[in-house]
Design an enzyme around this catalytic site. Sequence first.
Site, mmCIF file in Angstrom:
data_model
loop_
_atom_site.group_PDB
_atom_site.id
_atom_site.type_symbol
_atom_site.label_atom_id
_atom_site.label_comp_id
_atom_site.label_asym_id
_atom_site.label_seq_id
_atom_site.Cartn_x
_atom_site.Cartn_y
_atom_site.Cartn_z
ATOM 1 N N LYS A 89 10.527 -68.755 7.542
ATOM 2 C CA LYS A 89 10.993 -69.330 6.277
ATOM 3 C C LYS A 89 11.295 -68.198 5.286
ATOM 4 O O LYS A 89 10.566 -67.195 5.238
ATOM 5 C CB LYS A 89 9.904 -70.256 5.712
ATOM 6 N N SER A 130 9.894 -78.464 1.965
ATOM 7 C CA SER A 130 10.889 -77.440 1.724
ATOM 8 C C SER A 130 11.186 -76.551 2.932
ATOM 9 O O SER A 130 12.167 -75.822 2.922
ATOM 10 C CB SER A 130 10.448 -76.567 0.556
ATOM 11 N N SER A 145 5.206 -79.225 2.657
ATOM 12 C CA SER A 145 6.457 -78.563 3.027
ATOM 13 C C SER A 145 6.620 -78.159 4.487
ATOM 14 O O SER A 145 7.727 -77.840 4.908
ATOM 15 C CB SER A 145 6.697 -77.342 2.145
#
Lengths: 475, 93, 472
Positions: free
Chosen positions: A69, A144, A168
Amino acid sequence: MPEWINISGIREKITDTSAEEVTLSHIDKIRNSRTYGFSAINEKAVEQAKEIDSRKTDSPLAGVPIAIKDNISTLGIPTTCSSKILEGYVPPYNAHVIERLVDAGAVILGKTKMDEFAMGSSTETCCEGPALNPWDTERVAGGSSGGSAAAVASGEAPVALGSDTGGSVRSPASFCGIVALKPTYGTVSRYGLIAYANSLEQIGPMGTCVKDVATVMDVIAGHDPRDSTSIKKDMNYSKSIEKDINGMKIGIPEEYLSDGINPEVQKCVWDAIHKMEDLGATWKSVSLPHTKYALSSYYIIAMSEASSNLARFDGTRYGLRAEGENWHVMASRTRAEGFGDEVKRRILLGTYALSAGYHDKYYLKALKVRTLVKGDFDRALSETDVLMGPTMPDIAFKLGEKIKDPLSLYLTDVNTVPVNLAGVPSISVPCGFADKMPVGLQIIGRHFDEESILRAAYSFEQNTDHHKKRPEGVR
Amino acid sequence: MITEEEVEHVGWLARIEIDRSKSKEYAEQLNSVLDYFKQLDEVDTEGVEPTYHVEDLVNVLRPDTVTESLTQEEALQNTEHKKDGYFRAPGIM
Amino acid sequence: MAYNNPDGVMIGLEIHVQLNRLKTKMFCGCSTQYHNSQPNTHVCPVCMGLPGALPVINEGAVEASMKVGLALNCEVTDRTQFHRKNYYYPDLPKGYQVSQYDYPIVSNGKVVIEGEDGELVVRIRRAHMEEDPGKMVHMGTIDKSRGTLIDYNRSGMALLEIVTEPDLRSPKEARRFLDKLRNILEYLDVFDSNLEGSMRVDANISIGGGSRTEVKNISSHKGAERALIYEIMRQKNLLRRGGVVTMETRHFDEARGVTTSMRTKEEEHDYRYFPEPDLVPLKVKDRTSRLLDTLPELPDARRDRFVSQYGVPEMHAKALTSDIKVADFYEMVAEKVDPKVAATWVADVLKGELNYRDLTVKSFNVEDMVKIIQMVIDDRITDRSGVEVIRTMLDSGGIPMDIVQQKGLMKAEDSVVSSAVDEAIKENAAAVEDYMQGKEQSMNFLVGQVMKKTRGRADPQTVREMIISRIK
Ligand SMILES: [Mg+2]
Ligand SMILES: [Zn+2]
């Protein structure tokens, strides 16, 4: 055609061919992606793979490609949090988890899209546009950590790292039909993770199966003296999944299966509970009475911390810089231009919640409610081993459906944020389909009892077929 | 209720330039969220301690021993705005 | 005589002390030895505020802060923690300063200084730990700047902010307090005052019970005294003209010696303090007794010991102990020569000559001092020659014996002086006669003649006595 291939499959492939070939084939898949989960490919990935080949190492992740990420700092690879304000920023250091992965022989494939600064639940606030859901590219991947989930579910990376501040890793895992773990707060070092809300977030592994998630945990978890909130505890996650769940006591929080939850999602979850029963577990209803207030508490705390965390992006040392007749004007314009709308809203709300006259009403109140939410978990988990419920109240929604109304988007996090307020571990594992879209089962455990939730998730996975289904175009 | 003026003040505190024409829209958006947060007023938190950390850690300290710093080049690698080894920024006034 | 404080002056000080004797910064392992280095070479992700970096508390800084607190008679707080103080400034790389708020590490102390009318107790409200910002260099003047250059080497240095109650009644007392504080900090070996920016002072001042102003940016003790003198005068003039003093922050312009108002928009602060989530609380009170045991002898105690152990007068003891380096120097000298004589030489002569030249005692070495004093004690050189040797050494270096020889400062043998006296009397009968008639200057002439004959190696006072005894 891209395929879901687990870590042991990858390692076999490497024995047959080479780490270099495995990495090259993944890069090829990323280049032909139809879900756009990646924001950058690591230019040194092939070099790293070649080096692994030359070393003939036996490390647990030797040659295994992994997607990261984009809020996790990677030495020499751009790290932007999917924000215009960090365009071109290249960290001069590696996050703790990256050091661990590299030491274990993993090959960093590249960086994945996210909601800008992890503020969102759909990856639509990414400055380069959203990652798409491989099961239906008109739907969001969740967020996210949507890019990481899309990458794994599209077969472009066998495993990935995400971060979970209020759901997330679990939200996108649930929407994309994969597995993701939010570890107990303090288990994985946050050193190098670009902070959104420090007291809530943890880096967590994502993969196509429970075993892979446990294997990655074995590598990234453990004490790091550079993170003052990192705990000293030795755990063996892969080993913990071996035992069965006979006699396990499961609590079903009534609040997690309330009216607001899509009935088809409810059905998948009840089927899962009954499956667990078949496997020797018992269950009973429990109550987490402050669940209703968790969302407000969570958002106030997260926004307050974020308003301070994001103050460093002032155009002086890195990232975007706007013009301005003096430093303060330059900083104000840089931030106005560099941050997206949702980030600006959260910074403003957080600043407001901490400001003179409102501090006690919002910030302090939220922290007291946090105490009550945490107390709910302590109570419920004192009479049960794990808690179960739906990860998300619904299946992945359509792109653009909620982004115009921030509050409706916040409400999708209702079952995931209480976990972060309490700091307990939680895993999302596929438990069926509703409207042809994956549904995630959330299993929550006591502090540092990842063993129980991994074991429950693994037993469930091994005795069901949900994880064997693939998105169209993926083998 | 947050007013347009307060939005501008908070914008200044947060160093986010807010276009005059947009402060009304911001106020509306922020108010809808703040309205939602109002539900916390219902919760009785009399005598409840705030939870800043979920862990009970204290005294996490490091020894006073030197570790390696970045080079000047690494420190400055992410900006074009530099001069003689310094970061360069507009004046403060 | 009691000091009645005619203007009703109340001064409180906030002193930022850099704990620069630590090896590393407050929250990272960067070295503190940046003072002679290129900009941005003592920085890391933590002290540069790079995204993702996390602070870890330096144990040395915690203990040094506790030691200071204990030396200032403070209590150690049971449970203390760090907060974030949020504000924007180019030298603040994270957009917040990690500092302490409602739970400072130590509080409620006191320091006794020499006030206007004897001993004055100055109460210490609190002392808290925080991190130093970086350093800005303005291109041009601050208000007409073409830009700012920033060096983060200083960023993250451990600071202790010491806050007094408004117990000081004059600029002189403020200066004495600062001198005393500096002295204590150096005794504790947590602080070196010679490094640039090591101690920065903000002063709160009010007169006659009116509103107080805060004067910022004071970088020296002399500057503090000057800023306060100016500010008292300004406030008095304002009141005399019928104005009122308003609560405000003022900037001290060291070059012009004036304070100017700084009420710009940037000064409207709302720091939005909240506990630093990246750090956990400290519970260190249980270290108090161990640290008390390690506390060195402090200036007041050492002064008393000098009086009792060496028999030196109180005044000398004070002068010797008001700077740890001078006190250490003195004790090494006193080991080798008579401590009382040594006290005069170090406290009166050496300190005076050093101050005159703006030098520290580091510029002189113990063995040389011992040699000089020994020569005086043995009566081989005169006091005046002793002083001259010290001056010469400070101005152009050299070793004592060489200077004595080159300058011919060695006292002549008594017989040589004696025969020179006899010769002078014989050769200058007229002068002798004049002196006998009461002409004092003639004696100077005669002594001068002896000095000439001995090439200045005789002690004029002795020569004078010898002449008088022989002509009477
Ligand atoms: Mg301060
Ligand atoms: Zn550093």
